[in-house]
Write a protein that holds these residues in place. Structure first.
Motif, short mmCIF file in Angstrom:
data_model
loop_
_atom_site.label_atom_id
_atom_site.label_comp_id
_atom_site.label_asym_id
_atom_site.label_seq_id
_atom_site.Cartn_x
_atom_site.Cartn_y
_atom_site.Cartn_z
N ASP A 230 0.80 -1.23 0.00
CA ASP A 230 0.00 0.00 0.00
C ASP A 230 0.83 1.28 0.00
O ASP A 230 0.28 2.36 -0.22
N GLY A 231 2.12 1.17 0.28
CA GLY A 231 2.89 2.40 0.34
C GLY A 231 4.32 2.18 0.78
O GLY A 231 4.83 1.07 0.81
N VAL A 232 4.96 3.31 1.12
CA VAL A 232 6.37 3.32 1.52
C VAL A 232 6.49 4.06 2.84
O VAL A 232 5.94 5.15 3.02
N THR A 233 7.22 3.48 3.77
CA THR A 233 7.50 4.12 5.04
C THR A 233 9.00 4.37 5.14
O THR A 233 9.80 3.48 4.87
N VAL A 234 9.37 5.59 5.51
CA VAL A 234 10.79 5.93 5.63
C VAL A 234 11.07 6.48 7.02
O VAL A 234 10.20 7.06 7.67
N THR A 235 12.30 6.26 7.46
CA THR A 235 12.79 6.89 8.67
C THR A 235 13.82 7.94 8.28
O THR A 235 14.60 7.73 7.35
N VAL A 236 13.79 9.03 9.00
CA VAL A 236 14.60 10.19 8.65
C VAL A 236 15.22 10.76 9.90
O VAL A 236 14.57 10.85 10.96
N THR A 237 16.48 11.14 9.80
CA THR A 237 17.14 11.88 10.87
C THR A 237 17.03 13.36 10.57
O THR A 237 17.47 13.83 9.51
N ALA A 238 16.41 14.11 11.50
CA ALA A 238 16.15 15.53 11.31
C ALA A 238 16.76 16.31 12.48
O ALA A 238 17.18 15.72 13.49
N PRO A 239 16.83 17.64 12.38
CA PRO A 239 17.41 18.44 13.47
C PRO A 239 16.72 18.23 14.81
O PRO A 239 17.35 18.35 15.87
N ASP A 240 15.43 17.93 14.79
CA ASP A 240 14.70 17.73 16.04
C ASP A 240 14.55 16.27 16.41
O ASP A 240 13.72 15.91 17.25
N GLY A 241 15.35 15.41 15.78
CA GLY A 241 15.31 13.99 16.11
C GLY A 241 14.80 13.15 14.96
O GLY A 241 14.52 13.64 13.87
N ASP A 242 14.71 11.85 15.21
CA ASP A 242 14.25 10.93 14.16
C ASP A 242 12.74 11.07 13.98
O ASP A 242 11.99 11.36 14.92
N ARG A 243 12.31 10.87 12.72
CA ARG A 243 10.88 10.91 12.44
C ARG A 243 10.56 9.89 11.36
O ARG A 243 11.45 9.40 10.66
N THR A 244 9.29 9.57 11.24
CA THR A 244 8.82 8.59 10.27
C THR A 244 7.81 9.25 9.35
O THR A 244 6.95 10.00 9.80
N LEU A 245 7.93 8.96 8.06
CA LEU A 245 6.98 9.45 7.08
C LEU A 245 6.47 8.28 6.26
O LEU A 245 7.19 7.31 6.03
N ARG A 246 5.23 8.44 5.79
CA ARG A 246 4.65 7.39 4.95
C ARG A 246 3.96 8.03 3.75
O ARG A 246 3.28 9.05 3.86
N GLY A 247 4.18 7.42 2.57
CA GLY A 247 3.53 7.90 1.36
C GLY A 247 3.09 6.75 0.50
O GLY A 247 3.54 5.61 0.67
#
Length: 508
Positions: A136-153
């Motif tokens: 159904d989609g793609v989930t990514v983990t990202v390191t950002a200035p305010d910490g790790d976050r998860t996005l889904r598209g």
């Protein structure tokens, strides 16, 4: 950790990524652009917009702003391998018959401004660290200035360059030829006898030495110049090694005899002539565009243009899929249409590398002489101009006996809409990113009304340069997909989905 949800995750805020995100935003599809850098890369890097890219920017009303940021310097024409014969782009009936000198960061500024205007966003200092896709989609983990976050598209498009993180994470093979030459480019302040003429062919700016040094100087804005260089020291340097003043000075001494010197290096980077291409641009719900899909020598100035045109091809198709108008297999046409284009560019850049090689190589001077003579022939010059500018592209057609216009770019003809208003150009009709059905002879096209939510029907009279058809259907990326006769409903269904299907899906 709750994931931020969007339609498409675009990795990389370069020319390809920003073009794609802008096309998606124009179509009402939410997209998030991730980029690992804290801000836009201000080095000039790719330095020219080719005529076909200029035409595509005009389709979206982006060209005027782009030209307003260009350098006041016009090449006489295009070039192949720097040979002293300008390529005549005017032979291809384009409104933009010259390369436009435009630092890459300025094109990116134009695109990002439009993206923000359309409600899109670029998340800076967001480094991709993980990727997982399912049905159904793609989930990514990202390191950002305010910490790790998860996005889904629903989909992810990798536009993250030659050293693509996405490509490495999913393990996509990147076959091709390793580098045999290493070069550098620098935006710098020069002193001495620097030719700042605003006209001239690129061949006059290429300087070499018998020891293998290469230098090409082009003026930029604000007293800066762009220098592309190579030599024994550059050939031996590691990819991440800084470009030093001593290295630049050595090349300038060898190629200009001390008449030009370096005062300050503002930005510099290294590159090579490595030539590689993904075998498949689509891996499930992950797609690739720009340098993440193909890398090559910058000879001929086609790299940025190739990536931007990838994005124009993919953007409207991906949007149509996410809006539920067409099935996912429309995305397969992206591979079919764009992979051969990049393969040809790779071949052309390798050929140019041979022709531009050191003069001491056996047969190179003679080869240059032969090719120079060939390019003086009008038919040969027109052929190569179309190839280098991307103006000759003809997309594959399913028809056994296609109309001569099918698959070609739609000319930007002048049109009289019959309303007493001043004439318009065809490109004025494409600002919304929809397909256009152009009726030039009051043709019986009532069946097209069932697709009025996805295409714009315009009845007009061509003032000049009329296409040889009573009516044409033009895709959002500016290519003709139907030109009169039977089969209009079938063509509309193929490219824009079945009548009445719009809105069945979701863009979230």
């Amino acid at each position: 950790m709750n994931a931020q949800v969007t339609g498409v995750i675009v990795v990389g805020a370069g020319g390809a990524g920003l073009t794609l995100a802008t096309e998606l935003a124009l179509a009402g599809v939410p997209a998030v652009v991730l980029d690992r850098l804290p801000g836009r890369n201000l080095q000039s890097r790719a330095g020219a917009i080719q005529p076909r890219t200029a035409e595509m920017l005009a389709l979206r009303g982006l060209l005027d702003d782009t030209l307003g940021r260009s350098i006041d310097y016009r090449l006489v024409g295009g070039h192949f391998a720097g040979l002293p014969v300008p390529l005549d782009y005017a032979a291809w009936d384009t409104r933009y018959p010259h390369p436009v000198l435009l630092p890459q960061d300025q094109l990116e500024a134009v695109l990002e401004d439009r993206l923000v205007e359309l409600g899109g966003q670029v998340l800076r200092e967001h480094r991709l660290t993980g990727l997982r896709q399912d049905a159904d989609g793609v989930t990514v983990t990202v390191t950002a200035p305010d910490g790790d976050r998860t996005l889904r598209g629903r989909h992810l498009v990798a536009c993250d360059g030659a050293h693509s993180s996405v490509r490495k994470i999913i393990g996509a093979a990147f076959p091709g030829e390793a580098a045999t030459a290493r070069m550098a480019t620098a935006d710098l302040v020069l002193t001495g006898d620097v030719d700042d003429s605003t006209t001239g062919h690129i061949s006059s700016r290429i300087h070499t030495s018998p020891q293998g040094h290469f230098a090409m100087i082009t003026p930029l804005a604000n007293g800066l110049h762009k220098l592309i260089l190579s030599g024994p020291r550059t050939m031996a340097a590691e990819r991440d090694a800084p470009v030093t003043t001593e290295e630049v000075r050595e090349v300038l001494q060898a190629t200009h005899g001390g008449k030009v010197d370096v005062a300050e290096i503002r930005y510099a980077s290294r590159f090579s002539n490595a030539s590689r291409q993904l075998e498949q641009y689509r891996h499930g719900r992950v797609l690739f565009a720009g340098d993440s899909a193909h890398i090559h020598s910058p000879a001929g100035g086609q790299g940025l243009n190739l990536g931007v045109q990838d994005a124009f091809n993919l953007g409207w198709k991906l949007a149509a899929v996410l809006r539920g108008e067409v099935a996912e297999d429309l995305l397969d046409t992206y591979q079919a249409e764009r992979h051969p284009v990049a393969a040809r560019v790779l071949a052309l850049t390798r050929a140019q590398g041979v022709v531009m090689g050191p003069q001491r190589d056996g047969g190179v001077p003679e080869l240059r002489d032969v090719l120079t003579d060939l390019l003086r022939l009008p038919d040969a010059n027109r052929y190569m101009a179309g190839v280098m500018a991307g103006l000759d592209l003809c997309l594959p057609s399913p028809d056994a006996a296609p109309h001569p216009l099918l698959g070609l770019r739609m000319p930007d003809v002048d049109l009289d809409l019959g309303d007493g208003e001043p004439p318009v150009r065809f490109s004025d009709l494409t600002r919304t990113g929809r397909g256009v059905l152009l009726d030039l002879a009051e043709a019986p096209l009532a069946a097209a009304a069932a697709w009025s939510d996805r295409i714009t029907r315009v009845r007009a009279r061509a003032i000049s340069g009329s296409p040889d058809a009573e009516a044409v259907l033009v895709r959002p990326d500016g290519y003709v997909c139907w030109a009169g006769g039977a089969g209009l409903a079938e063509t509309l269904t193929r490219w824009f989905g079945p009548a009445g299907r719009a809105g069945d899906g979701t863009s979230g």
